[in-house]
Design a protein around this motif. Sequence first.
Motif, short mmCIF file in Angstrom:
data_model
loop_
_atom_site.label_atom_id
_atom_site.label_comp_id
_atom_site.label_asym_id
_atom_site.label_seq_id
_atom_site.Cartn_x
_atom_site.Cartn_y
_atom_site.Cartn_z
N ARG A 150 64.48 -8.79 12.26
CA ARG A 150 65.42 -9.79 12.75
C ARG A 150 64.78 -10.67 13.82
NH1 ARG A 150 68.01 -11.22 9.54
NH2 ARG A 150 68.65 -9.12 8.99
N GLN A 151 64.03 -10.07 14.72
CA GLN A 151 63.37 -10.85 15.77
C GLN A 151 62.34 -11.79 15.16
OE1 GLN A 151 62.12 -8.37 19.18
NE2 GLN A 151 63.25 -6.71 18.23
N LEU A 152 61.61 -11.32 14.17
CA LEU A 152 60.57 -12.15 13.54
C LEU A 152 61.19 -13.29 12.75
CD1 LEU A 152 58.28 -9.23 12.34
CD2 LEU A 152 57.87 -10.74 14.28
N LEU A 153 62.28 -13.02 12.05
CA LEU A 153 62.94 -14.06 11.26
C LEU A 153 63.56 -15.13 12.15
CD1 LEU A 153 64.62 -11.92 8.44
CD2 LEU A 153 62.62 -13.41 8.24
N LEU A 154 64.13 -14.71 13.27
CA LEU A 154 64.70 -15.69 14.20
C LEU A 154 63.62 -16.62 14.75
CD1 LEU A 154 67.29 -13.54 16.20
CD2 LEU A 154 67.77 -15.35 14.54
N ALA A 155 62.46 -16.05 15.03
CA ALA A 155 61.35 -16.88 15.52
C ALA A 155 60.85 -17.82 14.44
CB ALA A 155 60.22 -15.98 16.02
N ALA A 156 60.88 -17.36 13.20
CA ALA A 156 60.39 -18.18 12.09
C ALA A 156 61.35 -19.32 11.77
CB ALA A 156 60.20 -17.30 10.84
N LYS A 157 62.65 -19.06 11.86
CA LYS A 157 63.65 -20.06 11.51
C LYS A 157 64.04 -20.94 12.69
CE LYS A 157 65.90 -17.11 8.03
NZ LYS A 157 67.17 -16.42 7.68
N GLY A 158 64.00 -20.36 13.89
CA GLY A 158 64.50 -21.08 15.05
C GLY A 158 66.00 -20.89 15.20
N THR A 159 66.50 -21.14 16.39
CA THR A 159 67.93 -21.04 16.67
C THR A 159 68.38 -22.29 17.42
OG1 THR A 159 67.59 -19.96 18.82
CG2 THR A 159 67.69 -18.53 16.88
N THR A 160 69.66 -22.34 17.74
CA THR A 160 70.17 -23.49 18.49
C THR A 160 69.58 -23.52 19.90
OG1 THR A 160 72.07 -22.14 19.15
CG2 THR A 160 72.33 -23.56 17.21
N LYS A 161 69.11 -22.38 20.39
CA LYS A 161 68.56 -22.32 21.74
C LYS A 161 67.04 -22.32 21.75
CE LYS A 161 72.53 -19.75 23.59
NZ LYS A 161 72.97 -18.53 24.32
N GLN A 162 66.43 -22.05 20.61
CA GLN A 162 64.97 -21.95 20.58
C GLN A 162 64.43 -22.59 19.30
OE1 GLN A 162 63.53 -17.96 20.95
NE2 GLN A 162 61.39 -18.51 20.63
N ALA A 163 63.45 -23.46 19.46
CA ALA A 163 62.85 -24.12 18.29
C ALA A 163 62.04 -23.11 17.49
CB ALA A 163 61.96 -25.27 18.76
N ARG A 164 61.94 -23.37 16.19
CA ARG A 164 61.16 -22.49 15.34
C ARG A 164 59.68 -22.58 15.71
NH1 ARG A 164 58.37 -24.82 11.21
NH2 ARG A 164 58.48 -22.90 10.01
#
Length: 305
Positions: A96-110
């Motif tokens: 989950r942490q790796l996928l969030l980093a790969a996709k990016g979030t509203t608070k953090q760019a991919r």
Amino acid sequence: MNKYNPLSKSGSLLERAGQVYDYVPSKKGGPIENYGPEILPPEITKRPMVPAASDRAPVYDGPRVIVDREKLREAGFVVPDGPVTGISEEFRIIKRQLLLAAKGTTKQARLPHGERILICSAHPNEGKTFCALNLALSIAAEKDNEVLLVDADFAKPSILSSLGLEGSKGLMDALADPQLPVEDCIIHTDIAGLAILPAGEQTNADTEYLASSRTQEVLNRLTQNNPNRIVIFDSPPALSASPASVLATHVGQVVMVVKADETTETALRDALSLMAGCDNIQLLLNGTKFSPTGRSFGSYYGYGE
């Protein structure tokens, strides 16, 4: 206020406000009169339907190899569609942490090239292949992603044997032969969302091939027209083979596997310095025998008790 109708000095405040704003209220109890222009529905013009261009790769409908589930179970890997276990829960959290980093979030760019994840260790036998394969099997279960597991341990490849599959051409062959499309080397499995890119033929020039300009072109093709694909590289140990440090320059994330009670701090620091080509490095502790916080993943579902 209408310039042709001077403001009346008599009447209620509402009536005089109506005169100022040219507002004519409807008569109570009577029919509503239309004081404004008639609004007609916009004219609908029929246009020929043009299919929207898609940037997704066509769905693969060719042959698929069968992965031995029993072999996975015996080796302690995550089993597709199997029961929830402690190991499957652990890798759910890791991915989950790796996928969030790969996709990016509203608070953090991919992360740039965050879809490329390198799994490495300082020395052999610290669990990097075990973690790479389990991570790939876990990501394959995602509803919005698919995964390509690349065996980049060119000197001692083991991904195919771990899955009970036979060898074939792979990444090194595609790097060495400009006429060989890397897509033709990919092995599609019967596990939904999981494909394998073998290491290919062994060569003494693996580091030099990885450092060539063709490598970037080949790696780009792995995710070209397939934005939902995550690429996981099972790397050689950083302190045992030089390709690991070159591979780090081509990925957006590195996961350094640290074996509990075996990997020394000196070895870890040395390995991390060699992986400095990637700005995002995370540590994964493998082989722990107890959790000081009382983690017992799997037992909640009734399988780990």
